[in-house]
Write an enzyme that holds these catalytic residues in place. Structure first.
Site, short mmCIF file in Angstrom:
data_model
loop_
_atom_site.label_atom_id
_atom_site.label_comp_id
_atom_site.label_asym_id
_atom_site.label_seq_id
_atom_site.Cartn_x
_atom_site.Cartn_y
_atom_site.Cartn_z
N HIS A 184 0.84 -1.21 0.00
CA HIS A 184 0.00 0.00 0.00
C HIS A 184 0.87 1.25 0.00
O HIS A 184 1.78 1.37 0.82
CB HIS A 184 -0.92 0.03 1.22
N TYR A 192 -8.91 5.71 7.81
CA TYR A 192 -8.94 6.11 9.22
C TYR A 192 -9.96 7.24 9.32
O TYR A 192 -9.73 8.34 8.80
CB TYR A 192 -7.57 6.61 9.68
N LYS A 194 1.88 0.17 15.08
CA LYS A 194 3.31 0.08 15.38
C LYS A 194 3.74 -1.14 16.21
O LYS A 194 4.93 -1.49 16.22
CB LYS A 194 3.75 1.34 16.15
N TYR A 230 4.48 6.65 9.74
CA TYR A 230 3.60 5.51 9.45
C TYR A 230 4.36 4.43 8.67
O TYR A 230 4.29 3.25 9.01
CB TYR A 230 2.38 5.98 8.66
P1 RFL Z 1 2.86 -11.41 21.58
O1 RFL Z 1 2.40 -11.51 20.18
O2 RFL Z 1 1.87 -11.01 22.63
O3 RFL Z 1 3.51 -12.81 21.97
C1 RFL Z 1 3.84 -13.16 23.28
C2 RFL Z 1 3.76 -14.66 23.40
O4 RFL Z 1 4.22 -15.06 24.70
C3 RFL Z 1 3.38 -16.10 25.17
N1 RFL Z 1 3.50 -16.17 26.65
C4 RFL Z 1 4.18 -17.14 27.31
N2 RFL Z 1 4.85 -18.22 26.88
C5 RFL Z 1 5.44 -19.03 27.80
N3 RFL Z 1 5.34 -18.82 29.16
C6 RFL Z 1 4.67 -17.74 29.62
N4 RFL Z 1 4.61 -17.54 30.95
C7 RFL Z 1 4.05 -16.85 28.70
N5 RFL Z 1 3.32 -15.72 28.82
C8 RFL Z 1 2.99 -15.30 27.57
C9 RFL Z 1 1.99 -15.70 24.66
O5 RFL Z 1 1.11 -16.82 24.61
C10 RFL Z 1 2.34 -15.17 23.28
O6 RFL Z 1 2.29 -16.19 22.29
O7 RFL Z 1 4.08 -10.38 21.73
P2 RFL Z 1 5.23 -9.95 20.67
O8 RFL Z 1 5.87 -11.15 20.04
O9 RFL Z 1 6.04 -8.94 21.38
O10 RFL Z 1 4.43 -9.23 19.48
C11 RFL Z 1 3.77 -8.02 19.68
C12 RFL Z 1 2.53 -7.93 18.77
O11 RFL Z 1 1.76 -9.10 18.92
C13 RFL Z 1 1.68 -6.70 19.08
O12 RFL Z 1 2.49 -5.58 19.36
C14 RFL Z 1 0.76 -6.32 17.90
O13 RFL Z 1 -0.19 -7.31 17.66
C15 RFL Z 1 0.05 -4.98 18.16
N6 RFL Z 1 -0.92 -4.62 17.11
C16 RFL Z 1 -0.50 -4.09 15.91
N7 RFL Z 1 0.82 -3.95 15.66
C17 RFL Z 1 1.24 -3.50 14.44
O14 RFL Z 1 2.44 -3.35 14.25
N8 RFL Z 1 0.37 -3.19 13.43
C18 RFL Z 1 -0.96 -3.30 13.60
O15 RFL Z 1 -1.70 -3.07 12.65
C19 RFL Z 1 -1.45 -3.73 14.88
N9 RFL Z 1 -2.75 -3.88 15.10
C20 RFL Z 1 -2.29 -4.81 17.31
C21 RFL Z 1 -3.19 -4.41 16.29
C22 RFL Z 1 -2.78 -5.38 18.48
C23 RFL Z 1 -4.13 -5.55 18.64
N10 RFL Z 1 -4.54 -6.17 19.83
C24 RFL Z 1 -5.41 -7.27 19.84
C25 RFL Z 1 -3.81 -5.91 21.06
C26 RFL Z 1 -4.55 -4.55 16.45
C27 RFL Z 1 -5.02 -5.10 17.63
C28 RFL Z 1 -6.52 -5.18 17.76
C1 PHB Z 2 -5.28 -4.12 11.18
O1 PHB Z 2 -5.40 -4.40 9.98
O2 PHB Z 2 -5.55 -4.93 12.06
C2 PHB Z 2 -4.84 -2.76 11.57
C3 PHB Z 2 -4.44 -1.86 10.58
C4 PHB Z 2 -4.03 -0.59 10.95
C5 PHB Z 2 -4.02 -0.22 12.28
C6 PHB Z 2 -4.39 -1.13 13.26
C7 PHB Z 2 -4.81 -2.40 12.90
O3 PHB Z 2 -3.64 1.05 12.61
#
Ligand code: RFL
Ligand code: PHB
Length: 391
Positions: A72, A201, A297, A385
């Protein structure tokens, strides 16, 4: 069991670190609380920064991303009932983002670790990290009903915000900076082709809305809701009607509807724990910092952290040089704080704060109009971004 680097958590941070270390000839073991199926299906991020896509590609983990991901070159800001395109490439010397879901990144990395015979133990719960002040730290964990110990040279906590890694640092040694927000996101996944070519957005008096996508056939949409709200209050029709209202624009644009296959509410928070190291324990990704998702992020920061850390561990392993390890926390935190500021700014810019005064709302609209009309302001948004270079 013994390994050089013990990694807690098989999210993007832990899996990519293990993969990057393997490419440098460094042995690691990943302990993951959940099942493989669970971590591969967990719906989260969707946007990869330019540099994140480059890191995955350079490490041999970008093959499917390049075939199936959607590059994109812009995003849309929608407010006052009008659409304004932000060109990501113009303001950044050609940088762009890739729409490729976190679930797919995780699947690709697990498959690569599996092919290389890497040790990723699912259903393995880390219980404590011991001896981080010594040169022989260990992780106590439960797997298959038995308690075991993983002896390591280094422990990396990639266990997310609720993990045990950060809590293993002795009381008083971490400085925590935190902010909570008076809103949450209701996220849905729907079997309907996206109604837009680029992410939308939307700022609206009734609250923020985001139109994202997972593939040419699957849409991902979000609505700002109250943090105490429940998905029980949001039958499918109400969600589509509210999305229609918040995405209203003066053009001929229509939002397509389809079966909703998933619904969930996520609270929003900013959080940084520093330094990201104590002795032989290192923190990476959500274990050390959280951003509200508006700036997309979180996943990108996790990738940047472990890219730095893998390089630092390679220096230490190959040259017995600890300089980069010693600099890890400070270097990573510079990027973390830039992303904290950007995510906070995007969140404050686009959401409707229930406690806002008329003055606050006027400032918010003025800021949106400025970004939409000024090349300098939109280039600044685009630069943040699409993301600054990783290393
Ligand atoms: P994770 O993915 O949370 O993985 C951590 C892992 O550790 C495990 N764990 C354990 N394992 C063993 N023993 C224990 N005691 C443990 N405790 C926990 C867990 O089961 C898990 O598998 O962390 P990591 O690897 O640092 O990754 C971070 C990302 O997952 C997170 O920052 C993103 O998903 C945030 N996020 C977004 N980030 C982006 O860069 N772009 C996006 O578009 C974006 N959209 C989002 C998001 C997060 C969202 N939510 C649900 C919080 C949208 C949403 C809705
Ligand atoms: C997503 O596709 O889940 C998504 C995209 C952009 C954002 C957050 C989440 O800023």
């Amino acid at each position: 069991m013994r390994t050089r680097v013990g990694i807690i958590g098989a999210g993007p941070a832990g899996l990519l670190l293990s993969h990057l270390l393997h490419r440098q000839g460094i042995d690691s073991v990943v302990l993951e609380l959940r099942s493989r199926d669970y971590v591969e299906q967990r719906q989260r991020a969707g946007i990869l920064e330019h540099g994140t896509a480059e890191v995955l590609r350079a490490s041999g983990a970008g093959e499917r991303m390049d075939r199936q991901g959607l590059p994109h070159e812009g995003i849309e800001l929608r407010f006052d009932g009008r659409s304004h395109r932000i060109d990501l490439t113009a303001g950044t010397g050609g940088r762009s983002v890739m729409v490729y879901a976190q679930t797919e990144v995780v699947k690709d990395l697990i498959a690569l670790r599996e092919q290389a015979g890497g040790a990723v133990l699912f259903g393995a719960e880390a219980l404590s990290v011991d001896g981080v002040d010594t040169t022989a730290p260990s992780i106590r964990y439960r797997h298959g009903g038995a308690e075991r110990t993983l002896d390591c040279d280094i422990v990396v906590a990639c266990d997310g915000f609720h993990g045990i890694g950060r809590r293993s640092v002795p009381e008083g040694l971490l400085t925590v900076s935190e902010r909570t927000y008076p809103f949450a996101w209701l996220g849905i996944l729907a079997d309907v082709p996206p109604s837009c070519d680029e992410l939308v957005y939307a700022h609206h008096a009734r609250g923020f809305a985001l139109h994202s996508m997972r593939s040419p056939r699957v849409s991902r949409l979000y609505l700002q809701v109250d943090p105490a709200d429940s998905t029980d209050n949001w039958p499918d029709e109400r969600i589509w009607d509210e999305l229609d209202t918040r995405f209203t624009t003066d053009g001929a644009w229509r939002l397509g509807r389809g079966p909703i296959t998933e619904k969930g509410i996520t609270p929003m928070r900013s959080f940084v724990a520093e330094p990201m190291r104590h002795g032989r324990l290192f923190l990476a990704g959500d274990a050390a910092h959280i951003v509200p998702p508006t700036g997309a992020k979180g996943l990108n920061l996790a990738v940047a952290d472990v890219t730095l850390l893998a390089r630092a561990l390679a220096h230490w392993h190959i040259r017995q040089d600890e300089t980069l390890l010693d600099g890890y926390s400070e270097t990573a935190l510079r990027r973390v704080w830039r992303a904290e500021h950007f995510s906070y700014t995007m969140t404050s810019l686009l959401h409707t704060d229930p406690g806002a005064t008329d003055f606050d709302r006027r400032l918010q609209l003025s800021h949106l109009r400025y970004i939409a009309s000024s090349g300098a302001a939109s280039a600044s948004l685009a630069e943040n971004y699409a993301g600054l270079p990783v290393v």
